[in-house]
Every structure is written in structure tokens, then in C-alpha cells.
Design a protein around this motif. Structure first.
Motif, PDB file in Angstrom:
ATOM      1  N   VAL A   1       0.864  -1.180   0.000  1.00 14.84           N
ATOM      2  CA  VAL A   1       0.000   0.000   0.000  1.00 14.84           C
ATOM      3  C   VAL A   1       0.904   1.235   0.000  1.00 14.84           C
ATOM      4  O   VAL A   1       1.810   1.339   0.816  1.00 14.84           O
ATOM      5  CB  VAL A   1      -0.927   0.021   1.244  1.00 14.84           C
ATOM      6  CG1 VAL A   1      -1.799   1.254   1.250  1.00 14.84           C
ATOM      7  CG2 VAL A   1      -1.766  -1.233   1.310  1.00 14.84           C
ATOM      8  N   TRP A   2       0.645   2.151  -0.917  1.00 13.83           N
ATOM      9  CA  TRP A   2       1.346   3.428  -0.981  1.00 13.83           C
ATOM     10  C   TRP A   2       0.414   4.482  -0.413  1.00 13.83           C
ATOM     11  O   TRP A   2      -0.720   4.625  -0.875  1.00 13.83           O
ATOM     12  CB  TRP A   2       1.694   3.781  -2.417  1.00 13.83           C
ATOM     13  CG  TRP A   2       2.660   2.841  -3.059  1.00 13.83           C
ATOM     14  CD1 TRP A   2       2.367   1.656  -3.664  1.00 13.83           C
ATOM     15  CD2 TRP A   2       4.068   2.998  -3.148  1.00 13.83           C
ATOM     16  NE1 TRP A   2       3.523   1.070  -4.124  1.00 13.83           N
ATOM     17  CE2 TRP A   2       4.573   1.876  -3.826  1.00 13.83           C
ATOM     18  CE3 TRP A   2       4.959   3.984  -2.738  1.00 13.83           C
ATOM     19  CZ2 TRP A   2       5.928   1.713  -4.099  1.00 13.83           C
ATOM     20  CZ3 TRP A   2       6.299   3.819  -3.013  1.00 13.83           C
ATOM     21  CH2 TRP A   2       6.775   2.702  -3.683  1.00 13.83           C
ATOM     22  N   VAL A   3       0.860   5.217   0.610  1.00 13.70           N
ATOM     23  CA  VAL A   3       0.023   6.237   1.236  1.00 13.70           C
ATOM     24  C   VAL A   3       0.769   7.557   1.338  1.00 13.70           C
ATOM     25  O   VAL A   3       2.005   7.607   1.266  1.00 13.70           O
ATOM     26  CB  VAL A   3      -0.471   5.810   2.646  1.00 13.70           C
ATOM     27  CG1 VAL A   3      -1.344   4.576   2.570  1.00 13.70           C
ATOM     28  CG2 VAL A   3       0.677   5.604   3.591  1.00 13.70           C
ATOM     29  N   ARG A   4      -0.008   8.612   1.514  1.00 13.09           N
ATOM     30  CA  ARG A   4       0.520   9.960   1.681  1.00 13.09           C
ATOM     31  C   ARG A   4      -0.130  10.566   2.914  1.00 13.09           C
ATOM     32  O   ARG A   4      -1.349  10.474   3.088  1.00 13.09           O
ATOM     33  CB  ARG A   4       0.170  10.765   0.435  1.00 13.09           C
ATOM     34  CG  ARG A   4       0.469  12.229   0.504  1.00 13.09           C
ATOM     35  CD  ARG A   4       0.127  12.903  -0.788  1.00 13.09           C
ATOM     36  NE  ARG A   4      -1.276  13.263  -0.809  1.00 13.09           N
ATOM     37  CZ  ARG A   4      -1.821  14.073  -1.698  1.00 13.09           C
ATOM     38  NH1 ARG A   4      -1.093  14.572  -2.663  1.00 13.09           N
ATOM     39  NH2 ARG A   4      -3.104  14.372  -1.643  1.00 13.09           N
ATOM     40  N   VAL A   5       0.681  11.161   3.786  1.00 13.15           N
ATOM     41  CA  VAL A   5       0.175  11.807   5.004  1.00 13.15           C
ATOM     42  C   VAL A   5       0.804  13.191   5.116  1.00 13.15           C
ATOM     43  O   VAL A   5       1.865  13.445   4.546  1.00 13.15           O
ATOM     44  CB  VAL A   5       0.485  10.979   6.278  1.00 13.15           C
ATOM     45  CG1 VAL A   5      -0.131   9.599   6.197  1.00 13.15           C
ATOM     46  CG2 VAL A   5       1.964  10.878   6.523  1.00 13.15           C
ATOM     47  N   PRO A   6       0.167  14.105   5.834  1.00 17.61           N
ATOM     48  CA  PRO A   6       0.801  15.403   6.072  1.00 17.61           C
ATOM     49  C   PRO A   6       2.139  15.217   6.792  1.00 17.61           C
ATOM     50  O   PRO A   6       2.278  14.368   7.670  1.00 17.61           O
ATOM     51  CB  PRO A   6      -0.202  16.141   6.956  1.00 17.61           C
ATOM     52  CG  PRO A   6      -1.510  15.500   6.653  1.00 17.61           C
ATOM     53  CD  PRO A   6      -1.190  14.055   6.377  1.00 17.61           C
ATOM     54  N   ARG A   7       3.134  15.998   6.385  1.00 15.26           N
ATOM     55  CA  ARG A   7       4.503  15.842   6.897  1.00 15.26           C
ATOM     56  C   ARG A   7       4.568  15.922   8.416  1.00 15.26           C
ATOM     57  O   ARG A   7       5.282  15.164   9.063  1.00 15.26           O
ATOM     58  CB  ARG A   7       5.403  16.909   6.277  1.00 15.26           C
ATOM     59  CG  ARG A   7       6.855  16.805   6.688  1.00 15.26           C
ATOM     60  CD  ARG A   7       7.716  17.869   6.017  1.00 15.26           C
ATOM     61  NE  ARG A   7       7.210  19.210   6.195  1.00 15.26           N
ATOM     62  CZ  ARG A   7       7.490  19.989   7.238  1.00 15.26           C
ATOM     63  NH1 ARG A   7       8.265  19.550   8.192  1.00 15.26           N
ATOM     64  NH2 ARG A   7       6.987  21.199   7.315  1.00 15.26           N
ATOM     65  N   GLU A   8       3.798  16.822   9.019  1.00 14.03           N
ATOM     66  CA  GLU A   8       3.874  16.981  10.476  1.00 14.03           C
ATOM     67  C   GLU A   8       3.264  15.802  11.236  1.00 14.03           C
ATOM     68  O   GLU A   8       3.545  15.613  12.422  1.00 14.03           O
ATOM     69  CB  GLU A   8       3.230  18.292  10.921  1.00 14.03           C
ATOM     70  CG  GLU A   8       1.774  18.443  10.567  1.00 14.03           C
ATOM     71  CD  GLU A   8       1.522  19.015   9.181  1.00 14.03           C
ATOM     72  OE1 GLU A   8       0.350  19.139   8.818  1.00 14.03           O
ATOM     73  OE2 GLU A   8       2.481  19.309   8.444  1.00 14.03           O
ATOM     74  N   ASP A   9       2.454  14.982  10.570  1.00 20.92           N
ATOM     75  CA  ASP A   9       1.855  13.806  11.210  1.00 20.92           C
ATOM     76  C   ASP A   9       2.651  12.524  10.982  1.00 20.92           C
ATOM     77  O   ASP A   9       2.300  11.468  11.518  1.00 20.92           O
ATOM     78  CB  ASP A   9       0.420  13.599  10.696  1.00 20.92           C
ATOM     79  CG  ASP A   9      -0.513  14.713  11.128  1.00 20.92           C
ATOM     80  OD1 ASP A   9      -0.300  15.258  12.221  1.00 20.92           O
ATOM     81  OD2 ASP A   9      -1.451  15.042  10.375  1.00 20.92           O
ATOM     82  N   ALA A  10       3.706  12.585  10.203  1.00 18.94           N
ATOM     83  CA  ALA A  10       4.481  11.383   9.857  1.00 18.94           C
ATOM     84  C   ALA A  10       5.051  10.650  11.072  1.00 18.94           C
ATOM     85  O   ALA A  10       4.978   9.418  11.122  1.00 18.94           O
ATOM     86  CB  ALA A  10       5.585  11.729   8.870  1.00 18.94           C
ATOM     87  N   PRO A  11       5.610  11.347  12.075  1.00 16.65           N
ATOM     88  CA  PRO A  11       6.125  10.594  13.229  1.00 16.65           C
ATOM     89  C   PRO A  11       5.047   9.801  13.967  1.00 16.65           C
ATOM     90  O   PRO A  11       5.292   8.672  14.411  1.00 16.65           O
ATOM     91  CB  PRO A  11       6.717  11.682  14.130  1.00 16.65           C
ATOM     92  CG  PRO A  11       7.028  12.815  13.217  1.00 16.65           C
ATOM     93  CD  PRO A  11       5.980  12.761  12.155  1.00 16.65           C
ATOM     94  N   ASP A  12       3.849  10.356  14.082  1.00 17.37           N
ATOM     95  CA  ASP A  12       2.754   9.634  14.726  1.00 17.37           C
ATOM     96  C   ASP A  12       2.338   8.419  13.901  1.00 17.37           C
ATOM     97  O   ASP A  12       2.015   7.362  14.449  1.00 17.37           O
ATOM     98  CB  ASP A  12       1.550  10.544  14.938  1.00 17.37           C
ATOM     99  CG  ASP A  12       1.762  11.526  16.071  1.00 17.37           C
ATOM    100  OD1 ASP A  12       2.627  11.269  16.935  1.00 17.37           O
ATOM    101  OD2 ASP A  12       1.062  12.560  16.102  1.00 17.37           O
ATOM    102  N   VAL A  13       2.337   8.563  12.588  1.00 16.38           N
ATOM    103  CA  VAL A  13       1.960   7.447  11.718  1.00 16.38           C
ATOM    104  C   VAL A  13       2.985   6.322  11.833  1.00 16.38           C
ATOM    105  O   VAL A  13       2.624   5.152  11.935  1.00 16.38           O
ATOM    106  CB  VAL A  13       1.797   7.928  10.259  1.00 16.38           C
ATOM    107  CG1 VAL A  13       1.611   6.754   9.311  1.00 16.38           C
ATOM    108  CG2 VAL A  13       0.632   8.895  10.145  1.00 16.38           C
ATOM    109  N   VAL A  14       4.267   6.669  11.850  1.00 16.74           N
ATOM    110  CA  VAL A  14       5.313   5.651  12.001  1.00 16.74           C
ATOM    111  C   VAL A  14       5.151   4.906  13.321  1.00 16.74           C
ATOM    112  O   VAL A  14       5.191   3.670  13.373  1.00 16.74           O
ATOM    113  CB  VAL A  14       6.721   6.289  11.913  1.00 16.74           C
ATOM    114  CG1 VAL A  14       7.797   5.304  12.333  1.00 16.74           C
ATOM    115  CG2 VAL A  14       6.985   6.789  10.519  1.00 16.74           C
TER     116      VAL A  14
END
Length: 150
Positions: free
Chosen positions: A98-111
Motif C-alpha cells: 500500500v502506498w500512502v501519503r500523510v501530512p509531513r507533520e503527522d508522519a512521526p505519529d503514523v510511524v
């Protein structure tokens, strides 16, 4: 009585055609891109659909950040096998990518959410983060044309 207005174009200098290319640097890109793999304890031949992927992603974010986690915007760009990966026989791998895109500032939470989540139920599932970057082109290694080919 009518009046006629004429405009003249400024004459080009001879060196205008030999302009140097302009460069720019994007220091704060708005998005972070992820290449995710769905890992199952009992793999099935059933393809991964967008609704199931969205459910698993939302569940991971909800477990990690609660209501704030579900508010993180995740755009699913593509679901399917990795166009560049092949297995030992030379055919395209059947991994659930799955290829996804998230707002840059939310990336640490997503990881943090995806790497610590294990889905329960009849079979255990988890997300593996294969790649992460601020530019999609750097993740697909090349032109990126194969990413959007079904």
C-alpha cells in the motif's frame, strides 16, 4: 473619429535564448509518503482492497492516538504488488503493498502507530514500513511511472 493603438514587443537580446536553468529547493514539503506492506500470520490469496486497508490504518492510528489519531489524513495512492519487485521465478510478487501519503507533520505519529500495531481477530495482521520519504520519486526509484500503472 476612431483611434488606433499599436503596441510593440520589446526586442530580445541575443543572449536571452541562452538563459541558465533556474533551480529551486523545497525545504518543507507538505507530504510524507510511505510504502507499507501488510503482513499476515496466515497469508491468503485474497487481494487487499481499499476499504480493508483503510480500516487497518485507522485502527492502528486510533489505538495509538485515540480520536486524534483518526483525524490524521491518510491518502491511499495505490494498493497492489510493488511494480519493481519480482520473486525468484521472475513474476511480480504477490505481497500486499500500500502506498500512502500523510501530512509531513503527522508522519512521526503514523510511524509510531503503524510499527506498534498488531490487528486481532481470526488472523493477526500488522503493517511493515518498507520505505518513507518526503518525495514520492525517491521512494519508487526511477521515474515513478510504474506506480500508477495497474
Amino acid at each position: 473619429m476612431s483611434s488606433t493603438t499599436t503596441t510593440t514587443q520589446p526586442k530580445r537580446k541575443a543572449d536571452d535564448n541562452n538563459q541558465k536553468p533556474q533551480r529551486f529547493t523545497s525545504r518543507n514539503p507538505p507530504w510524507t509518503y510511505f510504502k507499507l506492506q501488510l503482513v499476515q500470520d496466515h497469508p491468503t490469496n485474497q487481494p487487499l482492497d481499499a476499504l480493508t486497508a483503510r480500516t487497518y490504518l485507522t485502527s492502528a492510528l486510533s489505538q495509538f492516538r485515540g480520536l486524534f489519531g483518526t483525524a490524521i489524513s491518510i491518502d491511499i495512492l495505490k494498493i497492489g504488488p510493488d511494480p519493481g519487485s519480482q520473486n525468484e521465478t521472475g513474476s511480480v510478487s504477490q505481497e500486499k503493498i500500500v502506498w500512502v501519503r500523510v501530512p509531513r507533520e503527522d508522519a512521526p505519529d503514523v510511524v509510531a502507530a503503524l510499527s506498534s500495531w498488531i490487528g486481532g481477530g481470526a488472523m493477526s495482521v500488522a503493517w511493515r514500513i518498507c520505505a518513507r520519504g518526503n518525495y514520492l520519486g525517491s521512494l519508487v526509484q526511477g521515474s515513478g511511472g510504474g506506480l500508477f500503472v495497474s
